[in-house]
Design an enzyme around this catalytic site. Structure first.
Site, short mmCIF file in Angstrom:
data_model
loop_
_atom_site.label_atom_id
_atom_site.label_comp_id
_atom_site.label_asym_id
_atom_site.label_seq_id
_atom_site.Cartn_x
_atom_site.Cartn_y
_atom_site.Cartn_z
CG ASP A 1 -12.46 -17.34 -21.57
OD1 ASP A 1 -13.68 -17.20 -21.74
OD2 ASP A 1 -11.61 -16.71 -22.21
CE LYS B 1 -11.32 -14.53 -25.01
NZ LYS B 1 -11.72 -15.92 -24.70
#
Length: 295
Positions: free
Chosen positions: A124, A88
């Site tokens: 997220d 990420k």
């Protein structure tokens, strides 16, 4: 989980089923490990529900192969892909542009190919906020405790910052906790740090969010929640096991408990809407996830 060669053969067959090669939009998730990912389950269920010419696969990508994988997905004509651990943050140098959400989080979990440019985005935090809003209102009156200061905690904290909720960050490594507090303050949010463990915060919290990996192996939490107010919303971002010892303990103390399945759902829904610029079939995706977990 397919190899690239298997995916290419699958792609040709799928394209023909929709009337011709080249009509299908391709999406994926990359990570290491990746076999456990349920993202293909919910996305493919969504495509089926709307009869969309699209498919979603998962690919194992080791850290040393990340750059090559990014170029390969682009070359193969993927419209976008999700990114999970451990990529990420390390994917950032391979992208052409970042959305504000990605800049704010300092991480990317969604990539969109737009006219040949790779746009990094983060769903997220926004996914977690959408799931949380099903259970509580978010404003400056709320006292929200975040346990942990890793990647998931960072995304959640930065997504909560604009709501001006009072964030209390607690981490086993105080330096990392202080760093996250500073980042929230830098972006105009409200945050402070407390020492990891039981304390006065238990009686003050409106919501407690557990963001660490503790509980994945059903291990007990390092400290008790004794002293927490009954009715407090307690969230664990883990969803497998469905109820961690942390949530089991909170439920026994009269708290309202929520696991991480809806965070997974909504980050996927937000990724869908970022890629396709249209409303995702939320309930079809939710049903597929719950069926996959047999709950």
């Amino acid at each position: 989980m397919m190899t690239i060669t298997e995916w290419e053969n699958h792609s040709v067959v799928l394209s023909k089923s929709f009337g011709g090669v080249g009509l299908v939009k391709h999406f994926a998730v990359i990570g290491d490990p990746i076999a456990h990912s349920l993202s293909p389950v919910m996305h493919n269920a969504g495509y089926k529900a709307l009869n969309l010419a699209a498919d979603y696969q998962k690919f194992q990508v080791s850290p040393e192969d990340l750059g090559e994988a990014v170029l390969g997905l682009k070359a193969l004509g993927f419209s976008g892909w999700n990114v999970t651990v451990p990529h990420k943050e390390t994917i950032l140098p391979f992208l052409d542009e970042l959305t504000e959400e990605a800049v704010r989080a300092g991480a990317v979990n969604t990539v969109k190919v737009d006219k040949g440019r790779l746009i990094g985005h983060n769903t997220d935090g926004s996914g977690f906020v959408r799931s949380l809003q099903e259970h509580m209102e978010l404003d400056e009156r709320q006292q929200i405790v975040i346990l942990g200061a890793g990647g998931a905690a960072k995304g959640i904290a930065m997504a909560l910052a604009p709501f001006q909720a009072q964030l209390c960050i607690m981490n086993r490594t105080p330096e990392r906790g202080a760093e996250l507090v500073g980042k929230v303050l830098e972006w105009g949010g409200q945050a402070h740090q407390e020492e990891w463990g039981r304390g006065a915060w238990l009686a003050q919290a409106d919501c407690v969010i557990q963001t660490t990996s503790i509980g994945l192996k059903k291990e007990e939490y390092p400290f008790s929640l004794e002293g927490i107010r009954p009715g407090t919303l307690v969230v664990d971002i883990i969803f497998n096991p469905w109820e961690t010892p942390f949530l089991h303990s909170a439920k026994a103390m009269g708290c309202k408990t929520v696991n991480g399945i809806d965070m997974l759902l909504y980050q996927g829904v937000n990724a869908w809407e970022f890629w396709l610029e249209d409303k995702a079939p939320l309930e079809s995706m939710r049903k597929a996830l719950y069926q996959a977990l047999a709950v």
